[in-house]
Design a protein around this motif. Structure first.
Motif, PDB file in Angstrom:
ATOM      1  N   LEU A   1       4.965   3.118  18.752  1.00 47.83           N
ATOM      2  CA  LEU A   1       4.652   2.769  17.373  1.00 47.83           C
ATOM      3  C   LEU A   1       3.934   3.920  16.679  1.00 47.83           C
ATOM      4  CD1 LEU A   1       4.647   0.592  15.173  1.00 47.83           C
ATOM      5  CD2 LEU A   1       2.380  -0.059  15.982  1.00 47.83           C
ATOM      6  N   ALA A   2       3.019   4.549  17.401  1.00 41.20           N
ATOM      7  CA  ALA A   2       2.281   5.667  16.822  1.00 41.20           C
ATOM      8  C   ALA A   2       3.232   6.790  16.424  1.00 41.20           C
ATOM      9  CB  ALA A   2       1.242   6.180  17.813  1.00 41.20           C
ATOM     10  N   MET A   3       4.215   7.073  17.257  1.00 45.82           N
ATOM     11  CA  MET A   3       5.167   8.133  16.926  1.00 45.82           C
ATOM     12  C   MET A   3       5.976   7.750  15.684  1.00 45.82           C
ATOM     13  SD  MET A   3       6.451   9.603  20.601  1.00 45.82           S
ATOM     14  CE  MET A   3       6.609  11.328  20.171  1.00 45.82           C
ATOM     15  N   PHE A   4       6.293   6.475  15.576  1.00 42.48           N
ATOM     16  CA  PHE A   4       7.031   6.009  14.404  1.00 42.48           C
ATOM     17  C   PHE A   4       6.194   6.181  13.135  1.00 42.48           C
ATOM     18  CE2 PHE A   4       8.173   2.376  11.579  1.00 42.48           C
ATOM     19  CZ  PHE A   4       9.420   2.854  11.212  1.00 42.48           C
ATOM     20  N   ILE A   5       4.954   5.784  13.217  1.00 44.78           N
ATOM     21  CA  ILE A   5       4.054   5.933  12.073  1.00 44.78           C
ATOM     22  C   ILE A   5       3.876   7.409  11.738  1.00 44.78           C
ATOM     23  CG2 ILE A   5       1.677   5.569  11.258  1.00 44.78           C
ATOM     24  CD1 ILE A   5       1.639   2.997  12.975  1.00 44.78           C
ATOM     25  N   GLY A   6       3.806   8.217  12.782  1.00 45.28           N
ATOM     26  CA  GLY A   6       3.696   9.665  12.579  1.00 45.28           C
ATOM     27  C   GLY A   6       4.887  10.222  11.815  1.00 45.28           C
ATOM     28  N   GLN A   7       6.072   9.754  12.153  1.00 38.22           N
ATOM     29  CA  GLN A   7       7.281  10.182  11.433  1.00 38.22           C
ATOM     30  C   GLN A   7       7.160   9.841   9.951  1.00 38.22           C
ATOM     31  OE1 GLN A   7      10.903   8.475  13.036  1.00 38.22           O
ATOM     32  NE2 GLN A   7      10.419   9.166  15.103  1.00 38.22           N
ATOM     33  N   LEU A   8       6.733   8.611   9.689  1.00 35.37           N
ATOM     34  CA  LEU A   8       6.612   8.160   8.308  1.00 35.37           C
ATOM     35  C   LEU A   8       5.555   8.957   7.568  1.00 35.37           C
ATOM     36  CD1 LEU A   8       6.997   4.361   8.888  1.00 35.37           C
ATOM     37  CD2 LEU A   8       8.269   5.678   7.218  1.00 35.37           C
ATOM     38  N   GLU A   9       4.490   9.294   8.281  1.00 34.87           N
ATOM     39  CA  GLU A   9       3.417  10.084   7.682  1.00 34.87           C
ATOM     40  C   GLU A   9       3.979  11.423   7.188  1.00 34.87           C
ATOM     41  OE1 GLU A   9       0.512  11.363  10.450  1.00 34.87           O
ATOM     42  OE2 GLU A   9      -0.956  11.918   8.935  1.00 34.87           O
ATOM     43  N   ARG A  10       4.764  12.063   8.057  1.00 40.49           N
ATOM     44  CA  ARG A  10       5.372  13.337   7.678  1.00 40.49           C
ATOM     45  C   ARG A  10       6.328  13.128   6.497  1.00 40.49           C
ATOM     46  NH1 ARG A  10       7.050  13.826  13.118  1.00 40.49           N
ATOM     47  NH2 ARG A  10       5.045  13.037  13.811  1.00 40.49           N
ATOM     48  N   GLN A  11       7.035  12.022   6.548  1.00 35.80           N
ATOM     49  CA  GLN A  11       7.954  11.667   5.468  1.00 35.80           C
ATOM     50  C   GLN A  11       7.216  11.566   4.138  1.00 35.80           C
ATOM     51  OE1 GLN A  11      11.280  11.431   3.987  1.00 35.80           O
ATOM     52  NE2 GLN A  11      11.327  11.370   6.222  1.00 35.80           N
ATOM     53  N   HIS A  12       5.996  11.020   4.203  1.00 35.84           N
ATOM     54  CA  HIS A  12       5.189  10.843   2.999  1.00 35.84           C
ATOM     55  C   HIS A  12       4.417  12.117   2.654  1.00 35.84           C
ATOM     56  CE1 HIS A  12       5.138   6.334   2.221  1.00 35.84           C
ATOM     57  NE2 HIS A  12       5.990   6.488   3.204  1.00 35.84           N
ATOM     58  N   GLY A  13       4.776  13.202   3.282  1.00 37.61           N
ATOM     59  CA  GLY A  13       4.118  14.461   2.980  1.00 37.61           C
ATOM     60  C   GLY A  13       2.722  14.571   3.552  1.00 37.61           C
ATOM     61  N   GLY A  14       2.466  13.833   4.642  1.00 44.90           N
ATOM     62  CA  GLY A  14       1.196  13.978   5.336  1.00 44.90           C
ATOM     63  C   GLY A  14       0.066  13.098   4.838  1.00 44.90           C
ATOM     64  N   SER A  15       0.360  12.268   3.844  1.00 49.25           N
ATOM     65  CA  SER A  15      -0.682  11.354   3.366  1.00 49.25           C
ATOM     66  C   SER A  15      -1.029  10.334   4.445  1.00 49.25           C
ATOM     67  CB  SER A  15      -0.199  10.629   2.110  1.00 49.25           C
ATOM     68  OG  SER A  15      -0.946   9.445   1.917  1.00 49.25           O
ATOM     69  N   HIS A  16      -2.284   9.935   4.513  1.00 44.81           N
ATOM     70  CA  HIS A  16      -2.696   8.960   5.512  1.00 44.81           C
ATOM     71  C   HIS A  16      -2.450   7.527   5.057  1.00 44.81           C
ATOM     72  CE1 HIS A  16      -5.450  11.978   7.806  1.00 44.81           C
ATOM     73  NE2 HIS A  16      -4.179  12.163   8.028  1.00 44.81           N
ATOM     74  N   ASP A  17      -2.030   7.379   3.808  1.00 50.41           N
ATOM     75  CA  ASP A  17      -1.649   6.052   3.325  1.00 50.41           C
ATOM     76  C   ASP A  17      -0.149   5.931   3.454  1.00 50.41           C
ATOM     77  OD1 ASP A  17      -4.084   4.669   2.201  1.00 50.41           O
ATOM     78  OD2 ASP A  17      -4.232   6.646   1.265  1.00 50.41           O
ATOM     79  N   ILE A  18       0.286   4.989   4.245  1.00 50.85           N
ATOM     80  CA  ILE A  18       1.701   4.942   4.606  1.00 50.85           C
ATOM     81  C   ILE A  18       2.292   3.580   4.283  1.00 50.85           C
ATOM     82  CG2 ILE A  18       3.294   5.096   6.552  1.00 50.85           C
ATOM     83  CD1 ILE A  18       1.087   6.965   7.814  1.00 50.85           C
ATOM     84  N   ASP A  19       3.491   3.632   3.734  1.00 49.99           N
ATOM     85  CA  ASP A  19       4.219   2.432   3.371  1.00 49.99           C
ATOM     86  C   ASP A  19       5.236   2.134   4.467  1.00 49.99           C
ATOM     87  OD1 ASP A  19       5.091   0.332   1.780  1.00 49.99           O
ATOM     88  OD2 ASP A  19       6.663   1.579   0.883  1.00 49.99           O
ATOM     89  N   LEU A  20       5.229   0.913   4.971  1.00 52.83           N
ATOM     90  CA  LEU A  20       6.220   0.483   5.959  1.00 52.83           C
ATOM     91  C   LEU A  20       7.126  -0.549   5.307  1.00 52.83           C
ATOM     92  CD1 LEU A  20       3.859  -0.327   9.003  1.00 52.83           C
ATOM     93  CD2 LEU A  20       5.330   1.658   8.821  1.00 52.83           C
ATOM     94  N   PRO A  21       8.148  -0.096   4.583  1.00 50.08           N
ATOM     95  CA  PRO A  21       8.939  -1.061   3.823  1.00 50.08           C
ATOM     96  C   PRO A  21       9.793  -1.976   4.698  1.00 50.08           C
ATOM     97  CG  PRO A  21       9.899   1.127   3.658  1.00 50.08           C
ATOM     98  CD  PRO A  21       8.601   1.280   4.381  1.00 50.08           C
ATOM     99  N   MET A  22      10.063  -1.565   5.934  1.00 50.44           N
ATOM    100  CA  MET A  22      10.952  -2.357   6.783  1.00 50.44           C
ATOM    101  C   MET A  22      10.191  -3.457   7.522  1.00 50.44           C
ATOM    102  SD  MET A  22       9.802   0.618   7.990  1.00 50.44           S
ATOM    103  CE  MET A  22      11.037   1.849   7.538  1.00 50.44           C
ATOM    104  N   SER A  23      10.936  -4.443   7.991  1.00 53.17           N
ATOM    105  CA  SER A  23      10.314  -5.570   8.694  1.00 53.17           C
ATOM    106  C   SER A  23       9.893  -5.167  10.098  1.00 53.17           C
ATOM    107  CB  SER A  23      11.306  -6.731   8.786  1.00 53.17           C
ATOM    108  OG  SER A  23      12.363  -6.379   9.651  1.00 53.17           O
ATOM    109  N   ARG A  24       9.020  -5.937  10.690  1.00 52.14           N
ATOM    110  CA  ARG A  24       8.608  -5.707  12.081  1.00 52.14           C
ATOM    111  C   ARG A  24       9.822  -5.744  12.995  1.00 52.14           C
ATOM    112  NH1 ARG A  24       4.653  -4.528   9.766  1.00 52.14           N
ATOM    113  NH2 ARG A  24       2.530  -5.262  10.066  1.00 52.14           N
ATOM    114  N   SER A  25      10.722  -6.625  12.667  1.00 52.22           N
ATOM    115  CA  SER A  25      11.933  -6.776  13.462  1.00 52.22           C
ATOM    116  C   SER A  25      12.785  -5.502  13.403  1.00 52.22           C
ATOM    117  CB  SER A  25      12.701  -7.982  12.933  1.00 52.22           C
ATOM    118  OG  SER A  25      13.985  -8.006  13.474  1.00 52.22           O
ATOM    119  N   ASP A  26      12.867  -4.884  12.216  1.00 56.86           N
ATOM    120  CA  ASP A  26      13.597  -3.614  12.092  1.00 56.86           C
ATOM    121  C   ASP A  26      12.916  -2.527  12.910  1.00 56.86           C
ATOM    122  OD1 ASP A  26      15.623  -4.511  10.464  1.00 56.86           O
ATOM    123  OD2 ASP A  26      14.607  -3.968   8.605  1.00 56.86           O
TER     124      ASP A  26
END
Lengths: 243, 243
Positions: free
Chosen positions: A170-195
């Motif tokens: 999960l941490a690696m996934f969040i890390g990917q999204l963080e990079r996607q958001h340009g390194g901001s520590h506020d991250i949006d997880l638009p997909m469901s837990r199931s996804d």
DNA sequence: CGCTAGATTGATAAAGGTCAATCATTGTGG
DNA sequence: CCACAATGATTGACCTTTATCAATCTAGCG
């Protein structure tokens, strides 16, 4: 893409700075934020593309159906998945802005693609795109860089999936999204837990427990189910890269 | 590539049918066995490449070192891996004949590459290759197909790794090799159990138990540790695709 | 013929999957 | 505007599976 009754797809006119491709090229200069495409290349692509707006949860194409289009995401999140015989679903990729998808294999789509959020897409006729690329070596090279970039990302995801611990995945996934958001520590997880679970190869219960665990340890903090903040980046980094 | 004292690398002259690229293109015609490159394209590539022969277990390049060459495998097996801070090693890919490797990211190699068996490689100067590709849209398109093909394979591996059961993971690995060998049921596993484990994200003990299990169930039969035959293809298929 | 790296086997403990129940959130219709 | 339904998310109990640690075995190779 089928156009359903209530018109989930709207055709729009091209916009400044689109379509874009995001990739780290083979050779320097670096500039992670630098656009891969030049202005004239974007215009050339826009000239042969249709810019469409699609509603959330819209099916874009189905696995094994004849491939006629290639897409570049301009805005929103799309998921690509495969349903296994067992009924299990594998999400192989989330596509963010400046990502390409819909690259066929032998004339057929390899996955099913569906919007997660509302999205703006550039749609290319595959034959027209191929001809355009073949006749413009510089432009095609940008695509080659992009696909190579996605190959590396896919291999990184394989490494993430190979980890045994759910919290680490999960941490690696969040890390990917963080990079996607340009390194901001506020991250949006638009997909469901199931996804997320289908993407990480976990049960959705495990994803739930993993998010809980990160929150309890004070590493992240949720505001609702789809917004999180990394409150302890040092600890987070440690969990993310511990293999 | 450093040239060590006892000359593990020998420069040879190009050979008929090389270098080759293996990929399922975007569009039909299918022909899985059909060569992707035309004769003249192979000659064009051979003209800008050095054909080298390397001994088993030879380091080809190291992760994070400056990338000067791109390689096409002509014969033998190469592994690409990454050593994690923990000391764990991840094998991200095995490269077989007609595979490309050494595609850099920002001028640096992303993995370490090492021969498993002895191998014959075509080595390209990266700048020369890029210029050649940019100036030849048809040839570059073949590379685009190839990298896209490898992207799909990487995603398939991610699915394989995501499986929980060791026997299933191993079966998918053997299935890959089977396809690599052109569908023959006699399969060569030149790499060590430890390499397989690193590739599948398992402990090497689990790989050992999984091979044992397949053998006990009468699905495969080993002749030595590196040669196996699928004796019950129906059962094998069932295990391989059960998700 | 023995040495060594690689492979196998066994016992134990940790971690996630599964099943099942409960809780929360969102959207709908009265 | 509220009640309720429906989907998604969380939590708990139990079970299966693999990682780990440790010992032993085997195949190459000098």
């Amino acid at each position: 893409m089928a156009v359903p009754k209530h018109r989930v797809e709207k055709v729009l006119s091209p916009t400044e700075g689109e379509p874009a491709l995001q990739a780290t090229p083979f050779l320097p200069p670096i500039r992670h934020d630098a656009p891969l495409l030049t202005n004239s290349q974007r215009m050339k692509l826009a000239a042969i593309a249709t810019r469409v707006h699609v509603a959330p949860r819209t099916l874009i194409y189905k696995e094994d159906s004849p491939a006629t289009s290639v897409f570049i995401n301009a805005e929103g999140v799309v998921k690509a998945y495969k349903d296994m015989p067992s009924g299990r679903r594998w999400v192989t990729a989330f596509l963010y802005p400046a990502d390409v998808f819909g690259l066929a294999e032998n004339g057929l789509y390899v996955r099913t693609a569906q919007t997660v959020t509302q999205a703006t897409l550039y749609r290319f006729n595959i034959d027209v795109l191929i001809e355009t690329l073949k006749s413009d070596g510089e432009l095609q090279f940008k695509f080659l860089c992009k696909v190579t970039h996605e190959l590396r990302e896919a291999q990184r995801q394989t490494i993430a999936i190979g980890r045994r611990d759910a919290v680490g995945r999960l941490a690696m996934f969040i890390g990917q999204l963080e990079r996607q958001h340009g390194g901001s520590h506020d991250i949006d997880l638009p997909m469901s837990r199931s996804d997320i679970a289908s993407y990480l190869g976990l049960s959705l219960e495990s994803v739930s427990r993993a998010t809980r665990s990160l929150e309890k340890r004070g590493v992240v903090r949720f505001s609702g189910r789809h917004l999180l903040r990394i409150v302890d980046p040092v600890q987070f980094e440690k969990i993310e890269s511990r293999l």
